[in-house]
Write a protein that holds these residues in place. Structure first.
Motif, PDB file in Angstrom:
ATOM      1  N   ASP A   6      37.429  30.814  46.395  1.00  0.00           N
ATOM      2  CA  ASP A   6      38.669  31.474  46.807  1.00  0.00           C
ATOM      3  C   ASP A   6      39.514  31.943  45.632  1.00  0.00           C
ATOM      4  O   ASP A   6      40.575  32.540  45.830  1.00  0.00           O
ATOM      5  CB  ASP A   6      39.497  30.512  47.670  1.00  0.00           C
ATOM      6  N   GLU A   8      40.773  34.264  42.834  1.00  0.00           N
ATOM      7  CA  GLU A   8      40.711  35.702  42.594  1.00  0.00           C
ATOM      8  C   GLU A   8      40.251  35.989  41.171  1.00  0.00           C
ATOM      9  O   GLU A   8      40.371  35.151  40.268  1.00  0.00           O
ATOM     10  CB  GLU A   8      42.081  36.323  42.845  1.00  0.00           C
ATOM     11  N   ASP A   9      39.765  37.226  40.994  1.00  0.00           N
ATOM     12  CA  ASP A   9      39.242  37.612  39.674  1.00  0.00           C
ATOM     13  C   ASP A   9      40.326  37.578  38.610  1.00  0.00           C
ATOM     14  O   ASP A   9      40.095  37.167  37.466  1.00  0.00           O
ATOM     15  CB  ASP A   9      38.633  39.014  39.751  1.00  0.00           C
ATOM     16  N   ASP A  10      41.541  38.015  38.980  1.00  0.00           N
ATOM     17  CA  ASP A  10      42.620  38.033  37.988  1.00  0.00           C
ATOM     18  C   ASP A  10      42.950  36.629  37.511  1.00  0.00           C
ATOM     19  O   ASP A  10      43.227  36.398  36.336  1.00  0.00           O
ATOM     20  CB  ASP A  10      43.865  38.684  38.595  1.00  0.00           C
ATOM     21  N   LYS A  11      42.917  35.676  38.460  1.00  0.00           N
ATOM     22  CA  LYS A  11      43.222  34.296  38.080  1.00  0.00           C
ATOM     23  C   LYS A  11      42.131  33.729  37.174  1.00  0.00           C
ATOM     24  O   LYS A  11      42.415  32.996  36.229  1.00  0.00           O
ATOM     25  CB  LYS A  11      43.387  33.436  39.331  1.00  0.00           C
ATOM     26  N   ARG A  12      40.873  34.091  37.463  1.00  0.00           N
ATOM     27  CA  ARG A  12      39.778  33.646  36.581  1.00  0.00           C
ATOM     28  C   ARG A  12      40.010  34.153  35.163  1.00  0.00           C
ATOM     29  O   ARG A  12      39.828  33.441  34.181  1.00  0.00           O
ATOM     30  CB  ARG A  12      38.439  34.165  37.099  1.00  0.00           C
ATOM     31  N   THR A  68      33.748  41.199  38.755  1.00  0.00           N
ATOM     32  CA  THR A  68      34.217  42.560  38.469  1.00  0.00           C
ATOM     33  C   THR A  68      33.619  43.132  37.200  1.00  0.00           C
ATOM     34  O   THR A  68      33.818  44.302  36.915  1.00  0.00           O
ATOM     35  CB  THR A  68      35.739  42.558  38.337  1.00  0.00           C
TER      36      THR A  68
END
Length: 451
Positions: A6, A8-12, A68
């Protein structure tokens, strides 16, 4: 805590960037993993997995996001990159193992092992093939061309069905191998195997006779093609008493010398008789027995063989495959190896046990497997044509099992006309014009030179 899927890519990206900023020599500072988890409301294991994945991508030279593909700024030391020219300049004898290759290019074994796992270098087993003369190559090429037929309706060249050709060949089967690999549990005792001499392990010569199976469109086997496998053994009375048997007891002994007399007896009394008994009704009784050029083999003109081969309306003839060409016989091409793979699963301590193991393996093998070897033979003939008779090729693969599942396995393989024309032109240039003219007339199709 948030689940890994769950996030998000930005948080990763933010997690990895935070750890990058708080790292020294490619390692996060003490306590920063826990701090990142608290800051971004993630579990410590989740943060560790993000970092491990990012480091894994960076070691390959591109630190990227998992979904991404957004690039990060690498901060780790890149691993050693492969130098193909350096490896190719190293002699083949110095590339036999990962350890030798690593020593030759002055690199660590772990780095070379990583290249193997990534597919940057590959292992290859090189088998010695027969050395061919110019005459051998021409005979191989002519043998492949003579196996073709022309379909006027479909206007294609393809191989004959080979249903009336019996391939025979001999092979030594050993009681055991000098070296054998086993997988044992941690506390299991290692097996102890012994013999008086590794160079004198008991063995038996077998003569295998097979032809192409007949399988209908629904996969029903009409004729399995397995004529038989015949051991060269004899029963002799024991000369002395022992703890295992008394004097005079019949013992099975392998024949160590396979002479022309022994081979002739096997041909007449076993192979020819088995063909006449097992041959399917309605099939052509003009049968060709294909053999190699070994000295103990008999010729087609042998009077006793001719008398036995012409009984009951049969016309059985002996033909020879090209010299130094085991890849033109289905036994050597794969059938013997299939038998041996099953036979080696049996523990044999006597000659009788070895004979039973080999014969049962021969019976156990599926006719479908034998049919696939015949298709491999046709594929080898095509490669022979492409190489102008040379044997410097790999046995072609055509995913036969997948074709069988789709019910589209061909009966015979088609051959490109241009390839056939090139081969005929090559044979004519080599002085085989008369034979090629006869072949062209027999095929009945329009040969065009220089196409």
């Amino acid at each position: 805590m948030v689940h890994l899927k769950d996030v998000e890519d930005d948080k990763r990206m933010m997690v990895v960037q935070f750890l990058l900023q708080n790292s020294k020599d490619g390692k996060p500072k003490y306590g920063k993993m826990k701090e990142a988890g608290i800051k971004f409301n993630l579990g410590r294991r989740t943060v560790t997995r993000f970092w491990a994945e990012a480091k894994k991508q960076n070691n390959r030279g591109q630190l990227i996001n998992l979904t991404t593909k957004a690039r990060y700024t690498p901060c780790f030391t890149k691993r050693i990159q492969i130098d193909k020219e350096q490896i190719q300049s190293l002699e083949l004898c110095r590339r036999g193992t990962i350890r030798k290759l690593a020593f030759g290019i002055k690199c660590s074994k772990s780095t070379v092992g990583r290249w193997v796992n990534l597919g940057l270098i590959r292992a290859h087993t090189s088998a010695i093939k027969p050395d061919l003369t110019v005459s051998n190559k021409l005979l191989r090429l002519r043998f492949s061309l003579e196996a073709l037929e022309y379909d006027r309706i479909a206007n294609i060249l393809r191989f004959k069905t080979m249903h009336n050709t019996v391939h025979i060949d001999g092979k030594w089967f050993y009681m055991t191998k000098a070296s054998h690999r086993f997988y044992l549990t941690q506390d299991e005792p290692e097996p102890h195997r012994s013999c008086k001499s590794k160079t004198h392990i008991k063995k038996v010569m077998f003569m295998s006779a097979v032809c192409r199976p007949i399988i209908d469109e629904n996969g029903v086997v009409i004729f399995d093609g397995k004529i038989g496998i015949f051991p060269f053994i004899e029963e002799v009375p024991a000369k002395r008493n022992s703890k295992n048997r008394s004097a005079g007891t019949l013992e099975t002994k392998p024949l160590q010398s396979i002479t022309r007399v022994v081979t002739k007896e096997c041909f007449i009394n076993q192979i020819v008789s088995a063909i006449m008994v097992k041959w399917p009704e309605g099939a052509s009784k003009l049968i060709f027995i294909q053999q190699d050029n070994a000295k103990p083999h008999i010729s087609d003109s042998d009077p006793e063989f001719r008398h036995a081969a012409s009984q009951n309306g049969f016309d059985i003839r002996i033909v020879h495959q090209p010299p130094n060409s085991p890849d033109t016989n289905v036994n050597d091409l794969g059938w013997f190896r299939a038998i041996q793979s099953i036979q080696e699963e049996n523990v044999c301590t006597t000659v009788d046990q070895l004979v039973n193991a080999v014969c049962n393996s021969f019976i156990e093998l599926s006719p479908v497997a034998l049919n696939k070897v015949f298709l491999s033979l046709q594929g080898c003939m095509i490669e022979t044509m492409r190489m102008n008779g040379h044997n410097a090729y790999k046995v072609p693969h055509m995913s036969k099992d997948a074709l069988i599942r789709q019910n589209v396995l061909p009966i015979t393989l088609e051959v490109d006309k241009e390839l056939v024309n090139e081969c005929i032109s090559h044979m004519i240039e080599a002085g085989e014009e008369e034979r090629m003219q006869h072949l062209i007339q027999e095929l009945g199709y329009g040969y065009e030179a220089d196409t």
